[in-house]
Design a protein around this motif. Sequence first.
Motif, PDB file in Angstrom:
ATOM      1  N   GLY A   1     -23.813   8.328   6.324  1.00 15.22           N
ATOM      2  CA  GLY A   1     -25.040   7.920   5.533  1.00 15.22           C
ATOM      3  C   GLY A   1     -24.398   5.543   4.689  1.00 15.22           C
ATOM      4  N   LYS A   2     -23.312   5.477   5.751  1.00 12.43           N
ATOM      5  CA  LYS A   2     -22.449   4.745   5.745  1.00 12.43           C
ATOM      6  C   LYS A   2     -22.541   3.937   6.825  1.00 12.43           C
ATOM      7  N   TRP A   3     -22.469   2.222   6.773  1.00 13.37           N
ATOM      8  CA  TRP A   3     -22.294   1.318   7.858  1.00 13.37           C
ATOM      9  C   TRP A   3     -21.003   1.442   8.571  1.00 13.37           C
ATOM     10  N   SER A   4     -21.474   1.393  10.109  1.00 10.65           N
ATOM     11  CA  SER A   4     -20.232   0.756  11.290  1.00 10.65           C
ATOM     12  C   SER A   4     -20.118  -0.868  10.699  1.00 10.65           C
TER      13      SER A   4
ATOM     14  N   VAL B   1     -25.061 -11.578   7.023  1.00 15.09           N
ATOM     15  CA  VAL B   1     -26.251 -10.658   7.292  1.00 15.09           C
ATOM     16  C   VAL B   1     -26.134  -9.852   6.316  1.00 15.09           C
ATOM     17  N   TYR B   2     -26.985  -9.233   5.536  1.00 10.32           N
ATOM     18  CA  TYR B   2     -27.422  -8.144   4.348  1.00 10.32           C
ATOM     19  C   TYR B   2     -28.423  -6.935   5.132  1.00 10.32           C
ATOM     20  N   THR B   3     -27.962  -6.001   4.024  1.00  9.97           N
ATOM     21  CA  THR B   3     -29.020  -5.303   3.955  1.00  9.97           C
ATOM     22  C   THR B   3     -29.014  -4.368   3.017  1.00  9.97           C
ATOM     23  N   SER B   4     -30.106  -3.751   2.532  1.00 10.37           N
ATOM     24  CA  SER B   4     -30.709  -2.758   1.970  1.00 10.37           C
ATOM     25  C   SER B   4     -31.349  -1.270   2.073  1.00 10.37           C
ATOM     26  N   LEU B   5     -31.076  -0.846   2.054  1.00 10.10           N
ATOM     27  CA  LEU B   5     -32.087   0.731   1.986  1.00 10.10           C
ATOM     28  C   LEU B   5     -32.318   1.533   0.994  1.00 10.10           C
ATOM     29  N   ARG B   6     -34.031   1.837   0.923  1.00 12.22           N
ATOM     30  CA  ARG B   6     -34.953   2.187  -0.104  1.00 12.22           C
ATOM     31  C   ARG B   6     -34.559   3.996  -0.362  1.00 12.22           C
ATOM     32  N   ASP B   7     -34.607   4.706  -1.098  1.00 11.29           N
ATOM     33  CA  ASP B   7     -34.453   5.932  -1.169  1.00 11.29           C
ATOM     34  C   ASP B   7     -35.850   6.748  -1.061  1.00 11.29           C
ATOM     35  N   ASP B   8     -35.578   7.636  -0.968  1.00  8.20           N
ATOM     36  CA  ASP B   8     -37.385   8.123  -0.954  1.00  8.20           C
ATOM     37  C   ASP B   8     -38.455   8.354  -2.151  1.00  8.20           C
TER      38      ASP B   8
ATOM     39  N   ILE C   1     -22.608 -12.142  19.559  1.00  8.32           N
ATOM     40  CA  ILE C   1     -23.813 -11.175  19.442  1.00  8.32           C
ATOM     41  C   ILE C   1     -22.955  -9.711  19.140  1.00  8.32           C
ATOM     42  N   GLU C   2     -23.317  -9.388  17.617  1.00  7.60           N
ATOM     43  CA  GLU C   2     -22.676  -8.865  17.440  1.00  7.60           C
ATOM     44  C   GLU C   2     -23.519  -7.733  16.817  1.00  7.60           C
ATOM     45  N   PHE C   3     -23.466  -6.369  16.447  1.00  9.66           N
ATOM     46  CA  PHE C   3     -24.060  -5.102  15.726  1.00  9.66           C
ATOM     47  C   PHE C   3     -23.383  -4.385  15.026  1.00  9.66           C
ATOM     48  N   ALA C   4     -23.707  -3.232  14.255  1.00 13.43           N
ATOM     49  CA  ALA C   4     -23.360  -2.314  13.486  1.00 13.43           C
ATOM     50  C   ALA C   4     -24.473  -1.775  13.029  1.00 13.43           C
ATOM     51  N   TYR C   5     -24.250  -0.086  13.120  1.00 12.66           N
ATOM     52  CA  TYR C   5     -25.238   0.478  12.577  1.00 12.66           C
ATOM     53  C   TYR C   5     -25.042   1.900  11.943  1.00 12.66           C
ATOM     54  N   LEU C   6     -25.889   2.245  11.349  1.00 12.99           N
ATOM     55  CA  LEU C   6     -25.604   2.907  10.026  1.00 12.99           C
ATOM     56  C   LEU C   6     -26.203   4.268  10.489  1.00 12.99           C
ATOM     57  N   ASP C   7     -24.410   5.191  10.646  1.00 11.42           N
ATOM     58  CA  ASP C   7     -24.469   6.884  11.009  1.00 11.42           C
ATOM     59  C   ASP C   7     -25.367   7.882   9.612  1.00 11.42           C
ATOM     60  N   ILE C   8     -26.523   8.218  10.880  1.00 14.60           N
ATOM     61  CA  ILE C   8     -27.065   8.608   9.344  1.00 14.60           C
ATOM     62  C   ILE C   8     -26.508  10.330   9.383  1.00 14.60           C
TER      63      ILE C   8
ATOM     64  N   GLY D   1     -33.861   8.327  12.406  1.00 15.67           N
ATOM     65  CA  GLY D   1     -33.455   7.690  11.230  1.00 15.67           C
ATOM     66  C   GLY D   1     -32.368   6.924  11.646  1.00 15.67           C
ATOM     67  N   GLU D   2     -31.879   6.578  12.672  1.00 20.73           N
ATOM     68  CA  GLU D   2     -31.004   6.118  12.855  1.00 20.73           C
ATOM     69  C   GLU D   2     -31.408   4.516  13.505  1.00 20.73           C
ATOM     70  N   ILE D   3     -30.556   3.502  12.607  1.00 19.05           N
ATOM     71  CA  ILE D   3     -30.394   2.216  11.693  1.00 19.05           C
ATOM     72  C   ILE D   3     -29.315   1.291  13.209  1.00 19.05           C
ATOM     73  N   VAL D   4     -29.843  -0.041  13.891  1.00 17.21           N
ATOM     74  CA  VAL D   4     -29.127  -0.942  14.585  1.00 17.21           C
ATOM     75  C   VAL D   4     -29.734  -1.929  14.039  1.00 17.21           C
ATOM     76  N   ILE D   5     -28.527  -3.365  13.694  1.00 20.65           N
ATOM     77  CA  ILE D   5     -28.781  -4.350  13.275  1.00 20.65           C
ATOM     78  C   ILE D   5     -28.428  -5.440  14.319  1.00 20.65           C
ATOM     79  N   LEU D   6     -28.724  -6.182  14.970  1.00 21.01           N
ATOM     80  CA  LEU D   6     -28.285  -7.364  15.956  1.00 21.01           C
ATOM     81  C   LEU D   6     -27.997  -8.562  15.501  1.00 21.01           C
ATOM     82  N   TRP D   7     -26.589  -9.216  15.470  1.00 19.09           N
ATOM     83  CA  TRP D   7     -26.998 -10.473  15.014  1.00 19.09           C
ATOM     84  C   TRP D   7     -26.430 -11.628  15.948  1.00 19.09           C
TER      85      TRP D   7
END
Length: 132
Positions: A73-76, A11-18, A63-70, A46-52
Amino acid sequence: WYGFDGQDYRVYTSLRDDSGSWDSPTALSLPGNHAKSPRISIGDNGEIVILWGRRDPLAGHVIEFAYLDIDSGKWSNPEVLSALQKSSIWGDITFDGDGVYTVMWIEIQEKQKDWDPDIFRLVVRSGKSSIN
């Protein structure tokens, strides 16, 4: 999203800046675990949680998850939500407000062929998570 890393699915993620630029993809799941079916939920701050779901050598699937620490700015690191003694599939997540998410999935008792839905509340605030 999930994609093949040359050896297995992750599982991947990418964030877009302003300014509209995307950062480099970050793998959230660990290598070699056949991670697929990501679901995302975004909180009102703005917090993000991704589950997979992913393969597990003891349970079959978890079932596993990670979240973005706002704040940072780092993923758990990935955390397993489901019981390790059962095979868990078809996870989903929704945001309820004030850092609270509802997470659900199906647990299968392999020998009895029973389907047992599980629903949990996941609280993510300021870089910490707790499960109720």
